[in-house]
Enzyme design. Structure first.
Site, PDB file in Angstrom:
ATOM      1  N   PRO A   1       0.830  -1.215   0.000  1.00 50.01           N
ATOM      2  CA  PRO A   1       0.000   0.000   0.000  1.00 50.01           C
ATOM      3  C   PRO A   1       0.859   1.257   0.000  1.00 50.01           C
ATOM      4  O   PRO A   1       1.871   1.318   0.682  1.00 50.01           O
ATOM      5  CB  PRO A   1      -0.799  -0.097   1.297  1.00 50.01           C
ATOM      6  CG  PRO A   1      -0.507  -1.408   1.894  1.00 50.01           C
ATOM      7  CD  PRO A   1       0.677  -1.999   1.211  1.00 50.01           C
ATOM      8  N   GLU A   2       0.471   2.234  -0.786  1.00 50.68           N
ATOM      9  CA  GLU A   2       1.158   3.519  -0.798  1.00 50.68           C
ATOM     10  C   GLU A   2       0.243   4.573  -0.173  1.00 50.68           C
ATOM     11  O   GLU A   2      -0.865   4.281   0.238  1.00 50.68           O
ATOM     12  CB  GLU A   2       1.544   3.888  -2.240  1.00 50.68           C
ATOM     13  CG  GLU A   2       2.578   2.896  -2.795  1.00 50.68           C
ATOM     14  CD  GLU A   2       3.314   3.444  -4.010  1.00 50.68           C
ATOM     15  OE1 GLU A   2       3.682   4.625  -3.983  1.00 50.68           O
ATOM     16  OE2 GLU A   2       3.515   2.685  -4.964  1.00 50.68           O
TER      17      GLU A   2
END
Ligand code: ZN
Length: 284
Positions: A2-3
């Protein structure tokens, strides 16, 4: 992995579903999920039961939930960690690691993680800023981000532009996908030496980074990984609007040149060779 936009989506979900609810019980189904909480699972549980989370905070891709005790629940999503808000009593998910139930009998907060690189911990006195996150720079969509300081520090890095964008002590929350997309947008090459970045060029770069992140946040993040699901179990769909990342050989949406890919730091860099001219002295 996840960013920032995915983590922001999760943060918004937590803000909506998890705050100001007294925790009734905490069950740890797998000790690995709380291994970062060094005093152990019993201590982890004792610091949470009877407390309520008062906010959902983020710095870059790091999340924490201040508790009414002054401590904070720190969330490490790792590669595949998910936070799910599910009706209490629902059958456990296959990779369920930690469950929080609440006195109000409303939905549980569950931490599910297939690969167990992620986990939860409680940071003593960490409500304002957990010590494990203190070294992480602010992200460019943080209202307190210092543009001037960033421009100065960027020039001092003496490295390639993409590498600098991924340096979490300089700026946080920009992963490989968003770095390539932002560089394409402002027509800068990933190997451009940071010492050549003038203030106006850096301002252009920051504007592009913010556009890309804001757009991704608006649609709930990118998902390349079926393991990633946001706090309510829905996947993001920003991947359909990527211009260069993962598009080797496809036409640049701006000029039609085939997008190129280079091996970079054990990963890839994607760029348009026409829009993003290679620097005379590239700095990988
Ligand atoms: Zn192009």
């Amino acid at each position: 992995m996840p960013e920032l936009p995915e983590v922001e989506t999760i943060r918004l979900g937590l803000e909506r579903w998890a705050l100001d609810r007294t925790i009734r019980n905490v069950s740890v189904a797998h000790p690995r999920a709380v291994r970062r909480h060094l005093p152990g699972a019993d201590d982890f549980r004792a610091l949470l039961v009877g407390r309520a989370m008062t906010a959902a905070q983020r710095r870059g891709k790091y999340l924490w939930l201040p508790l009414d005790s002054g401590d904070a629940l720190v969330v490490h999503l790792g590669m595949s960690g998910q936070l799910l808000v599910v009706p209490s009593g629902t059958a456990p998910e296959r990779h369920l690691r930690v469950t929080l139930t609440f006195e109000d009998g409303g939905p549980d907060l569950r931490f599910v993680d297939q690969r167990t690189f992620g986990g939860l911990s409680v940071s003593a006195g960490g409500a304002a800023l957990p010590s494990s996150i203190a070294h992480i720079a602010r992200d460019p969509v943080d209202p307190a981000f210092d543009d001037e300081g960033f421009a100065r520090n960027l020039r001092g890095k003496r490295t390639g532009l993409k590498r600098a964008l991924l340096d979490q002590t300089l700026v946080s929350g920009i992963g490989a996908i968003y770095a390539d997309e932002a560089l394409w947008r402002c027509r800068l090459h990933w190997a451009r030496p940071t010492e050549t970045m003038t203030r106006p060029v850096t301002a252009r770069l920051l504007a592009s980074v913010r556009e890309v992140l804001d757009e991704a946040i608006a649609v709930g993040g990118t998902s390349f990984d079926a393991l990633y699901v946001n706090v309510n179990g829905r996947s993001g769909y920003f991947d359909r609007s990527l211009n260069v990342y993962g598009r080797e050989g496809e036409p640049c949406p701006r000029c039609g040149s085939p997008i190129r890919r280079a091996k970079w730091m054990n990963r890839s860099a994607y760029w348009c060779p026409t829009c993003q001219r290679a620097p005379r002295h590239p700095h990988p």
